[in-house]
Design a protein around this motif. Structure first.
Motif, mmCIF file in Angstrom:
data_model
loop_
_atom_site.group_PDB
_atom_site.id
_atom_site.type_symbol
_atom_site.label_atom_id
_atom_site.label_comp_id
_atom_site.label_asym_id
_atom_site.label_seq_id
_atom_site.Cartn_x
_atom_site.Cartn_y
_atom_site.Cartn_z
ATOM 1 N N GLY B 107 -22.784 -11.729 -12.430
ATOM 2 C CA GLY B 107 -21.862 -11.051 -13.333
ATOM 3 C C GLY B 107 -20.951 -11.999 -14.083
ATOM 4 O O GLY B 107 -19.864 -11.618 -14.502
ATOM 5 N N VAL B 108 -21.383 -13.238 -14.274
ATOM 6 C CA VAL B 108 -20.573 -14.192 -15.017
ATOM 7 C C VAL B 108 -20.697 -13.867 -16.511
ATOM 8 O O VAL B 108 -21.809 -13.733 -17.011
ATOM 9 C CB VAL B 108 -21.089 -15.634 -14.749
ATOM 10 C CG1 VAL B 108 -20.389 -16.629 -15.624
ATOM 11 C CG2 VAL B 108 -20.918 -15.984 -13.281
ATOM 12 N N PRO B 109 -19.576 -13.732 -17.217
ATOM 13 C CA PRO B 109 -19.702 -13.386 -18.643
ATOM 14 C C PRO B 109 -20.273 -14.547 -19.458
ATOM 15 O O PRO B 109 -19.840 -15.677 -19.317
ATOM 16 C CB PRO B 109 -18.252 -13.092 -19.056
ATOM 17 C CG PRO B 109 -17.413 -13.730 -18.039
ATOM 18 C CD PRO B 109 -18.187 -13.841 -16.786
ATOM 19 N N MET B 110 -21.265 -14.237 -20.260
ATOM 20 C CA MET B 110 -21.920 -15.277 -21.064
ATOM 21 C C MET B 110 -22.013 -14.845 -22.511
ATOM 22 O O MET B 110 -22.079 -13.672 -22.809
ATOM 23 C CB MET B 110 -23.338 -15.532 -20.534
ATOM 24 C CG MET B 110 -23.362 -16.027 -19.115
ATOM 25 S SD MET B 110 -24.944 -16.776 -18.698
ATOM 26 C CE MET B 110 -25.887 -15.365 -18.310
ATOM 27 N N GLN B 111 -22.071 -15.846 -23.414
ATOM 28 C CA GLN B 111 -22.216 -15.530 -24.838
ATOM 29 C C GLN B 111 -23.610 -15.024 -25.138
ATOM 30 O O GLN B 111 -23.818 -14.240 -26.050
ATOM 31 C CB GLN B 111 -22.084 -16.792 -25.686
ATOM 32 C CG GLN B 111 -20.741 -17.377 -25.769
ATOM 33 C CD GLN B 111 -20.823 -18.675 -26.534
ATOM 34 O OE1 GLN B 111 -21.881 -19.062 -27.031
ATOM 35 N NE2 GLN B 111 -19.722 -19.357 -26.618
ATOM 36 N N ALA B 112 -24.578 -15.580 -24.437
ATOM 37 C CA ALA B 112 -25.977 -15.234 -24.709
ATOM 38 C C ALA B 112 -26.762 -15.589 -23.467
ATOM 39 O O ALA B 112 -26.289 -16.341 -22.619
ATOM 40 C CB ALA B 112 -26.495 -16.050 -25.891
ATOM 41 N N LEU B 113 -27.962 -15.059 -23.355
ATOM 42 C CA LEU B 113 -28.842 -15.498 -22.284
ATOM 43 C C LEU B 113 -29.560 -16.736 -22.789
ATOM 44 O O LEU B 113 -29.645 -16.977 -23.994
ATOM 45 C CB LEU B 113 -29.877 -14.416 -21.966
ATOM 46 C CG LEU B 113 -29.318 -13.102 -21.455
ATOM 47 C CD1 LEU B 113 -30.460 -12.120 -21.223
ATOM 48 C CD2 LEU B 113 -28.561 -13.295 -20.168
ATOM 49 N N PHE B 114 -30.108 -17.513 -21.880
ATOM 50 C CA PHE B 114 -30.885 -18.656 -22.320
ATOM 51 C C PHE B 114 -32.152 -18.731 -21.478
ATOM 52 O O PHE B 114 -32.205 -18.185 -20.367
ATOM 53 C CB PHE B 114 -30.087 -19.956 -22.237
ATOM 54 C CG PHE B 114 -29.578 -20.285 -20.864
ATOM 55 C CD1 PHE B 114 -28.346 -19.819 -20.439
ATOM 56 C CD2 PHE B 114 -30.317 -21.065 -20.000
ATOM 57 C CE1 PHE B 114 -27.867 -20.120 -19.181
ATOM 58 C CE2 PHE B 114 -29.847 -21.371 -18.736
ATOM 59 C CZ PHE B 114 -28.616 -20.906 -18.330
ATOM 60 N N CYS B 115 -33.138 -19.394 -22.034
ATOM 61 C CA CYS B 115 -34.370 -19.556 -21.275
ATOM 62 C C CYS B 115 -34.911 -20.940 -21.554
ATOM 63 O O CYS B 115 -34.575 -21.564 -22.558
ATOM 64 C CB CYS B 115 -35.399 -18.509 -21.653
ATOM 65 S SG CYS B 115 -36.250 -18.872 -23.175
ATOM 66 N N GLY B 116 -35.752 -21.420 -20.662
ATOM 67 C CA GLY B 116 -36.352 -22.726 -20.830
ATOM 68 C C GLY B 116 -37.831 -22.566 -21.138
ATOM 69 O O GLY B 116 -38.503 -21.716 -20.556
#
Lengths: 276, 197
Positions: B107-116
């Protein structure tokens, strides 16, 4: 008044300059700091070079020693780079074991050597399976004012070009190596990788050759390493703001121009050293 | 400790259980993800994809720092522990995916998801997405990218080997297309997790 604003709101202070497409030290966004290189200053090393990018100074010393080749590659030698960021270069660093930034820089230099194939490890082999050269490349930062990676790669390249290895023959009767210090030859440097670093501001602006201050304020960093054939040896972007493909393209084009500038400078230096 | 973590179900994609098969329409290997499997941490995820250390840590950390809204949690340390269970190639990309899922789970607030996403270029210039360990070793160049979910911008990149500028753009475009699949998988796995509870 400006100094007060700079302390309180450093990022806004920078943005005011960036809006006019220039930076506080008077450079344009795509301009490098004055680059100077001094080769062969350390007489006790087999090769050395001192590179200054503005205030950032890095010295590289190369020592060649004997070693047995690795068992899985008996015809290869070793090139071992090590980047040292001592406390004297910046108050950020403490004495003791190498910190994270030094380790990452060492890994980066090792990757550049490996990826660009600037030295064929086979060239360092004297007698397969028995004797090979190991080149210890020690890069010490004397003054850290941003853009360590560019200075390190340039210093390494210049130092390796300066290295002269003596001829070694293996005496068949005694099976010992005989070093002929009178006959020395340069290393065969196949490619010349040159690094160009950028600082990413607000996801859109790219500043070439960031100073220490700019690095601290920037959202991200990007380093492109190119060789003379236009191939990229390394595209190092350790996190930070997002970049589109088009911006990446701009960086690569800037890296191409930078390569030409650096190559010209290095060729001039080496040409001026020839009559010895 | 065992009893409390079994409230979540194991989530697998529909692509079949064969770990070496590649899903239809994309050349990424089969994914699987399990969340909330440890009780002590605030969030945890295991990411299975397909069947150098300070440097890699720094890359993952910097990518997370770029997207996590740290300003909402002052004087807080967010520790991400990644344990490699098995490495069958594309390790860094898998680590990034696991880190992202764990941050979402916590539940950490993030600007966007990321993927590798990892791309490998072999000697005749063919592009391979998500290479196996063997393909990585034989490739001429291996490029790993971290892309964000909003505009598929490049957050992190690390490369090994030599490649041309045109090949870089090609790999980046392929990685951006592949990242869509990964983000769709994230959404589906999260939907399934929350619809069950």
């Amino acid at each position: 008044m400006a100094a007060g604003f700079k302390t309180v709101e450093p990022l806004e202070y920078y943005r005011r300059f960036l809006k006019e497409n220039c930076r506080p030290d008077g450079r344009e966004l795509g301009e490098f700091r004055a680059t100077t290189v001094n080769v062969g200053s350390i007489s006790t090393a087999d090769g050395s070079a001192l590179v200054k990018l503005g205030n950032t100074a890095v010295i590289c010393g190369v020592k060649a020693e004997f070693a047995t080749p690795p068992p899985d590659a008996p015809n290869k030698g070793y090139v071992v780079p090590n980047v040292d960021l001592p406390p004297l270069c910046s108050s950020r660093f403490r004495s003791g074991p190498p910190g994270e930034e030094a380790q990452v820089a060492s890994q980066f230099v090792a990757d550049v050597i490996e990826n660009s194939q600037m030295i064929r490890k086979e060239d360092l082999c004297i007698s397969p399976g028995k004797l090979a050269w190991v080149l210890y490349c020690d890069l010490i930062c004397l003054d850290c004012d941003g853009n360590i990676l560019d200075a390190c790669t340039f210093a390494l390249l210049a130092a390796l070009r300066n290295v002269q290895l003596p001829e070694v023959t293996i005496n068949e009767e005694t099976a010992l190596a005989e070093v002929n210090l009178k006959k020395k030859s340069h290393l065969n440097i196949r490619t010349h990788p040159v690094a160009t670093s950028f600082a990413v501001f607000d996801d859109t602006l790219l500043l070439v050759d960031p100073t220490g201050e700019e690095e601290r304020l920037a959202a991200g960093a990007l380093t492109v390493v190119m060789d003379e054939a236009g191939r990229l040896c390394c595209l190092h972007k350790p996190g930070g703001g997002g970049l589109t493909g088009a911006k990446l393209q701009d960086c690569v084009s800037r890296a191409v121009t930078r390569h030409r500038e650096v190559k010209k400078l290095m060729d001039e230096v080496f040409k001026s050293m020839k009559p010895k | 400790m065992e009893g409390t973590t079994q409230t979540d179900a194991k989530i697998r994609t529909e692509y079949g259980t064969d770990s070496s098969s590649r899903g239809p329409g994309c050349s990424l290997r089969h994914f699987a993800c399990e969340q909330n499997l440890l009780s002590r941490p605030d969030g945890s995820a295991s990411f299975l994809q397909g069947v150098a250390e300070k440097s890699r840590e720094r890359l993952i950390r910097n990518t997370c720092e770029a997207v996590v809204l740290g300003a909402l949690h002052p004087r807080t340390s967010i520790t991400i522990v990644l344990q490699v269970i098995s490495d069958a190639g594309s390790l860094l990309a898998c680590c990034l995916n696991a880190a992202c899922m764990a941050l979402v789970d916590a539940g950490v607030p993030m600007q966007a998801l990321f993927c590798g996403v990892t791309c490998a270029l072999d000697t005749d210039g063919t592009l391979m997405l998500d290479p196996t360990a063997k393909q990585e070793k034989e490739a001429r160049a291996v490029l790993t990218f971290a892309l964000d979910s909003v505009e598929q911008k490049l957050l992190m990149s690390t490369t090994k080997g030599l490649f041309s500028d045109a090949e870089l753009q090609q790999c980046l475009a392929a990685a951006q297309a592949a990242s869509q699949h990964v983000f769709r998988f994230y959404r589906e796995s999260l939907q399934r997790r929350y619809s069950k509870s």
